[in-house]
Write a protein that holds these residues in place. Sequence first.
Motif, mmCIF file in Angstrom:
data_model
loop_
_atom_site.group_PDB
_atom_site.id
_atom_site.type_symbol
_atom_site.label_atom_id
_atom_site.label_comp_id
_atom_site.label_asym_id
_atom_site.label_seq_id
_atom_site.Cartn_x
_atom_site.Cartn_y
_atom_site.Cartn_z
ATOM 1 N N GLU A 1 0.841 -1.325 -0.061
ATOM 2 C CA GLU A 1 -0.147 -0.057 0.098
ATOM 3 C C GLU A 1 0.778 1.180 -0.073
ATOM 4 O OE1 GLU A 1 -2.779 -3.136 1.789
ATOM 5 O OE2 GLU A 1 -0.488 -2.427 2.243
ATOM 6 N N PHE A 2 1.938 1.199 0.911
ATOM 7 C CA PHE A 2 2.884 2.326 0.802
ATOM 8 C C PHE A 2 3.438 2.832 -0.494
ATOM 9 C CE2 PHE A 2 7.028 4.454 1.073
ATOM 10 C CZ PHE A 2 6.694 5.404 2.241
ATOM 11 N N ARG A 3 3.595 1.667 -1.471
ATOM 12 C CA ARG A 3 4.009 2.052 -2.803
ATOM 13 C C ARG A 3 3.004 2.638 -3.552
ATOM 14 N NH1 ARG A 3 5.905 -2.774 -3.650
ATOM 15 N NH2 ARG A 3 4.148 -3.684 -5.010
ATOM 16 N N TYR A 4 1.973 2.054 -3.438
ATOM 17 C CA TYR A 4 0.707 2.698 -4.386
ATOM 18 C C TYR A 4 0.661 4.064 -3.950
ATOM 19 C CZ TYR A 4 -0.509 -1.823 -6.086
ATOM 20 O OH TYR A 4 -0.926 -3.138 -6.842
ATOM 21 N N ILE A 5 0.705 4.668 -2.594
ATOM 22 C CA ILE A 5 0.552 5.821 -2.385
ATOM 23 C C ILE A 5 1.589 6.711 -2.815
ATOM 24 C CG2 ILE A 5 0.611 7.566 -0.271
ATOM 25 C CD1 ILE A 5 -1.007 5.257 1.374
ATOM 26 N N VAL A 6 2.984 6.115 -2.781
ATOM 27 C CA VAL A 6 3.769 6.961 -3.515
ATOM 28 C C VAL A 6 3.680 7.319 -4.939
ATOM 29 C CG1 VAL A 6 6.262 6.681 -4.211
ATOM 30 C CG2 VAL A 6 5.751 6.151 -1.843
ATOM 31 N N ASP A 7 3.100 6.071 -5.697
ATOM 32 C CA ASP A 7 2.733 6.245 -7.021
ATOM 33 C C ASP A 7 1.839 7.056 -7.271
ATOM 34 O OD1 ASP A 7 4.834 4.283 -7.278
ATOM 35 O OD2 ASP A 7 3.371 2.745 -7.689
#
Length: 204
Positions: free
Chosen positions: A79-85
């Motif tokens: 989920e962290f990576r999706y927020i960054v993206d």
Amino acid sequence: TNEEPETLMDTPQFLADLGIATNPCLDRVMASDSRFKLMRAARRVGKNFTAAKAVMPYVLTPNTRGWIVGPTYDLAEKEFRYIVDILARAHKKLGLPKPDVVHSNPKMGDLYIRMPWGAEVIGKSAERPLSLVGEELDWIILSEAAQQKAETWYRYLRPTLSSRMGTAIFPTTPDISGAWLYELELDIPNMPGWELFHCAAWVA
């Protein structure tokens, strides 16, 4: 005053402007105003992406703080990576300011975003329960909740949401080890503020 700060932009329109794909089940999750959302979904449906989208109103609100808590840092990174993206796409397409700080190193236990308006996103691992104590939070994603212990939610995480009347979303793939979550699921019809979503593989 004690008025809550307003989000910087209309989140559904924000996501639509980014051209982010969706499906009917995930739309229902996004449209829900329930404080606690349990999302039981098959693999590849997009539950982790949906959880990331669901907390964007908080990420776009000044001085909020939220945690993504995974069974491990590697799982919290989804989920962290999706927020960054999403934030990177919003900077490119909409001119949204970049984060002041982004640390994305699950191997070192360092998952952290700070926005210019003071919003914070922090990745945590349930393998380190003492790190889950003491904060006041506006939101939590309990990533792969069925793989986690009941104690993680009831003892450590639930109290962090009390003072700010925070929200939580539980994106999870069914797992035989998640008996506590199944019991919670059965209780949801009698629990105000809770909502259950089943997302089957064929809706993806």
